[in-house]
Design a protein around this motif. Structure first.
Motif, mmCIF file in Angstrom:
data_model
loop_
_atom_site.group_PDB
_atom_site.id
_atom_site.type_symbol
_atom_site.label_atom_id
_atom_site.label_comp_id
_atom_site.label_asym_id
_atom_site.label_seq_id
_atom_site.Cartn_x
_atom_site.Cartn_y
_atom_site.Cartn_z
ATOM 1 N N LYS A 38 -36.541 5.292 16.071
ATOM 2 C CA LYS A 38 -35.608 6.335 15.671
ATOM 3 C C LYS A 38 -34.448 5.741 14.877
ATOM 4 O O LYS A 38 -33.979 4.642 15.162
ATOM 5 C CB LYS A 38 -35.079 7.039 16.926
ATOM 6 N N VAL A 39 -33.979 6.495 13.882
ATOM 7 C CA VAL A 39 -32.818 6.058 13.098
ATOM 8 C C VAL A 39 -31.566 6.138 13.980
ATOM 9 O O VAL A 39 -31.276 7.184 14.563
ATOM 10 C CB VAL A 39 -32.643 6.923 11.839
ATOM 11 N N THR A 40 -30.848 5.030 14.065
ATOM 12 C CA THR A 40 -29.630 4.976 14.885
ATOM 13 C C THR A 40 -28.503 4.321 14.093
ATOM 14 O O THR A 40 -28.748 3.575 13.137
ATOM 15 C CB THR A 40 -29.865 4.185 16.187
ATOM 16 N N PHE A 41 -27.269 4.604 14.536
ATOM 17 C CA PHE A 41 -26.078 4.053 13.902
ATOM 18 C C PHE A 41 -25.142 3.502 14.973
ATOM 19 O O PHE A 41 -25.187 3.923 16.134
ATOM 20 C CB PHE A 41 -25.339 5.116 13.083
ATOM 21 N N ALA A 42 -24.282 2.582 14.568
ATOM 22 C CA ALA A 42 -23.289 2.020 15.489
ATOM 23 C C ALA A 42 -21.986 1.824 14.734
ATOM 24 O O ALA A 42 -21.969 1.558 13.513
ATOM 25 C CB ALA A 42 -23.764 0.690 16.067
ATOM 26 N N VAL A 43 -20.867 1.963 15.459
ATOM 27 C CA VAL A 43 -19.544 1.655 14.896
ATOM 28 C C VAL A 43 -19.258 0.182 15.138
ATOM 29 O O VAL A 43 -19.304 -0.292 16.278
ATOM 30 C CB VAL A 43 -18.457 2.531 15.552
ATOM 31 N N ILE A 44 -18.977 -0.570 14.068
ATOM 32 C CA ILE A 44 -18.758 -2.010 14.206
ATOM 33 C C ILE A 44 -17.311 -2.403 13.889
ATOM 34 O O ILE A 44 -16.961 -3.584 13.993
ATOM 35 C CB ILE A 44 -19.718 -2.797 13.306
ATOM 36 N N SER A 45 -16.468 -1.438 13.516
ATOM 37 C CA SER A 45 -15.075 -1.760 13.208
ATOM 38 C C SER A 45 -14.229 -1.735 14.477
ATOM 39 O O SER A 45 -14.598 -1.130 15.485
ATOM 40 C CB SER A 45 -14.516 -0.762 12.183
ATOM 41 N N ASP A 46 -13.084 -2.410 14.420
ATOM 42 C CA ASP A 46 -12.155 -2.427 15.551
ATOM 43 C C ASP A 46 -11.468 -1.071 15.677
ATOM 44 O O ASP A 46 -11.383 -0.309 14.705
ATOM 45 C CB ASP A 46 -11.091 -3.512 15.349
ATOM 46 N N PRO A 47 -10.978 -0.745 16.882
ATOM 47 C CA PRO A 47 -10.283 0.540 17.066
ATOM 48 C C PRO A 47 -9.069 0.663 16.149
ATOM 49 O O PRO A 47 -8.303 -0.298 15.968
ATOM 50 C CB PRO A 47 -9.871 0.513 18.539
ATOM 51 N N GLU A 48 -8.886 1.814 15.562
ATOM 52 C CA GLU A 48 -7.726 2.110 14.740
ATOM 53 C C GLU A 48 -6.575 2.602 15.636
ATOM 54 O O GLU A 48 -6.802 3.134 16.734
ATOM 55 C CB GLU A 48 -8.055 3.176 13.709
ATOM 56 N N GLU A 80 -10.014 4.172 9.405
ATOM 57 C CA GLU A 80 -11.225 3.733 8.744
ATOM 58 C C GLU A 80 -12.247 3.340 9.807
ATOM 59 O O GLU A 80 -11.922 2.588 10.735
ATOM 60 C CB GLU A 80 -10.947 2.544 7.820
ATOM 61 N N VAL A 81 -13.459 3.877 9.667
ATOM 62 C CA VAL A 81 -14.536 3.618 10.628
ATOM 63 C C VAL A 81 -15.723 3.048 9.853
ATOM 64 O O VAL A 81 -16.224 3.674 8.917
ATOM 65 C CB VAL A 81 -14.959 4.896 11.371
ATOM 66 N N GLU A 82 -16.163 1.863 10.265
ATOM 67 C CA GLU A 82 -17.303 1.232 9.594
ATOM 68 C C GLU A 82 -18.566 1.468 10.444
ATOM 69 O O GLU A 82 -18.637 1.072 11.607
ATOM 70 C CB GLU A 82 -17.070 -0.265 9.416
ATOM 71 N N TYR A 83 -19.542 2.135 9.827
ATOM 72 C CA TYR A 83 -20.806 2.435 10.482
ATOM 73 C C TYR A 83 -21.885 1.462 9.993
ATOM 74 O O TYR A 83 -21.913 1.081 8.812
ATOM 75 C CB TYR A 83 -21.260 3.856 10.181
ATOM 76 N N LYS A 84 -22.801 1.128 10.896
ATOM 77 C CA LYS A 84 -23.939 0.277 10.537
ATOM 78 C C LYS A 84 -25.237 1.020 10.831
ATOM 79 O O LYS A 84 -25.381 1.650 11.882
ATOM 80 C CB LYS A 84 -23.913 -1.020 11.338
ATOM 81 N N ASN A 85 -26.167 0.971 9.886
ATOM 82 C CA ASN A 85 -27.503 1.545 10.082
ATOM 83 C C ASN A 85 -28.321 0.550 10.894
ATOM 84 O O ASN A 85 -28.780 -0.480 10.383
ATOM 85 C CB ASN A 85 -28.169 1.816 8.732
ATOM 86 N N THR A 86 -28.490 0.834 12.177
ATOM 87 C CA THR A 86 -29.235 -0.068 13.064
ATOM 88 C C THR A 86 -30.711 0.304 13.141
ATOM 89 O O THR A 86 -31.455 -0.270 13.952
ATOM 90 C CB THR A 86 -28.627 -0.047 14.479
#
Length: 418
Positions: free
Chosen positions: A279-289, A300-306
């Protein structure tokens, strides 16, 4: 003495029994239904065996005992089907059918396979029979009989015809754009290696058992399907969200068509399988704002396609709940390759009465796959830290600094006075 014999005859009347001087079983066999076979077919061939044995002589003999066996009964009948000189493959052993009386009919079923490479034509399948029958019964006393049995082994032949037929060969199966919980295509390439031209040919895809693969349309019309010809079939399917991407799920494909006689026909079912990506999943890899109480800010939120496939036209959205409000809770991300990242920007307001702590806001990503089918990701947590904007944490150090300055000024004044 005469009187005694007369009395005994009245008490024990003379019994009469049947005696048979000759007769034996007569076993014949015939295929139930059509005897036409088709290349590439797996089927069960049912054979009816009948016993038409007759007595050539029967008489009643006073004082004789009727035998337990009839000479026309086939005892312990067994039947075995062989291929003979035909290309038909038969894997079943001989079958024991038991005792068959005259006038009875029994059936034996044999699984057979006609290879794809079988030559069309007429053949004879040998059916080997083995049985016994009572050949002679000799009465040795008032109530004793000695039996003599004969064993018979004979072979009958059953005519079959292998007709021209469309026979499928699966060349390739591709399900590369499928993933768990998504939609895509299973693309199958099939070739006709048979000896008939399929007219009005329709290919049917059939999931096996409780499959997570569900075709939107399970049949595809291709028209004529000539000998040596091939067809590429693209079935749009969906995959359940609980499917296991480590498993190849079984499927069957077959074709219905009009044969050379203008009659409806059907090919044998071919086994194949299809797998798919996780399944296509995503994760937040940036530090908390961090945002301040009662103020506006941009995070700013950095998402990664996992996942393992690319997503297109991706757009991130954040779910606004108290104590937050927003003027802009959507952010366009574009295409994200597997393992790739993209940054979203959201404008948030924090109510002045909010509790100072770290919050976790739900976000989601809407995207399309390579076929422009739209999806929504599972919720993704975005951490946001809320802090005190009044600077309350600087009051004590500032107060201490003021006291130091006052104290320093007082000492300086005293020294001046001295």
């Amino acid at each position: 003495m005469v009187l005694l014999i007369s009395i005994l005859c009245l008490i024990f009347p003379v019994m009469a029994g049947d005696k048979y001087s000759s007769g034996q079983p007569d076993i014949s066999a015939a295929i139930v239904g059509s005897n036409e076979l088709h290349t590439g077919e797996q089927m069960e061939l049912t054979i009816a065996l009948s016993n038409s044995g007759v007595f050539t002589m029967k008489f009643v003999d006073e004082g004789a005992i009727t035998p337990d066996y009839l000479p026309t009964t086939a005892l312990s009948l067994s039947a075995g089907l062989g291929p003979g000189d035909s290309p038909v493959q038969i894997t079943a052993d001989s079958q024991i059918l038991g005792d068959i009386k005259s006038g009875d009919v029994v059936q034996a079923t044999f699984p057979v396979t006609i290879p794809d490479s079988a030559q069309t034509g007429s053949y004879l399948l040998p059916l080997t029979l083995s049985y016994q029958y009572m050949d002679q019964a000799t009465q040795t006393g008032i109530d004793d009989i000695e039996y003599s049995f004969k064993t018979v082994e004979k072979t009958l032949t059953l005519p079959v015809t292998i007709r021209p037929a469309v026979t499928l060969e699966i060349i390739s199966v591709d399900s590369g754009d499928l993933n768990v919980g998504g939609e895509g295509h299973i693309v199958i390439t099939a070739r006709n290696i048979g000896s008939d031209i399929g007219k009005e040919t329709v290919f049917v895809l059939e999931p096996v058992g409780n499959s997570p693969i569900v075709p939107y349309q399970d049949s595809i019309y291709v028209g004529n399907f000539p000998e040596g010809g091939s067809a590429t079939l693209s079935y749009k399917v969906s995959v359940a969200t609980d499917a296991d991407p480590s498993i190849q799920y079984p499927l069957k494909v077959y074709a219905t068509y009009t044969d050379y006689q203008g009659l409806p026909a059907e090919t044998g079912k071919k086994d194949l399988s299809a797998g798919f990506s996780p399944k296509v999943t995503f994760a937040v890899i940036s530090d908390p704002e961090t945002l301040s109480l009662g103020k506006k800010g941009e995070i700013e939120v950095e998402y990664k396609n996992t996942g393992s496939v690319s997503v297109y036209n991706a757009q991130a959205g954040i779910n606004i709940v108290d104590p937050f409000t927003s003027e802009d809770d959507q952010s366009y991300l574009g295409t994200i390759q597997p393992g790739g990242t993209a940054t979203a920007r959201f404008k948030l307001n924090v109510n002045g009465g909010a509790t100072i702590k770290q919050y976790a806001l739900d976000s989601e990503i809407r995207y399309t796959d390579v076929n422009l089918t739209e999806y929504v990701s599972d919720p993704i947590k975005v951490p946001v830290q809320v802090t005190d904007s009044s600077g309350g944490d600087l009051i004590l150090p500032g107060f201490i600094l003021i006291l130091i300055l006052i104290g320093g000024g007082y000492l300086y004044y005293r020294r001046k006075q001295m």
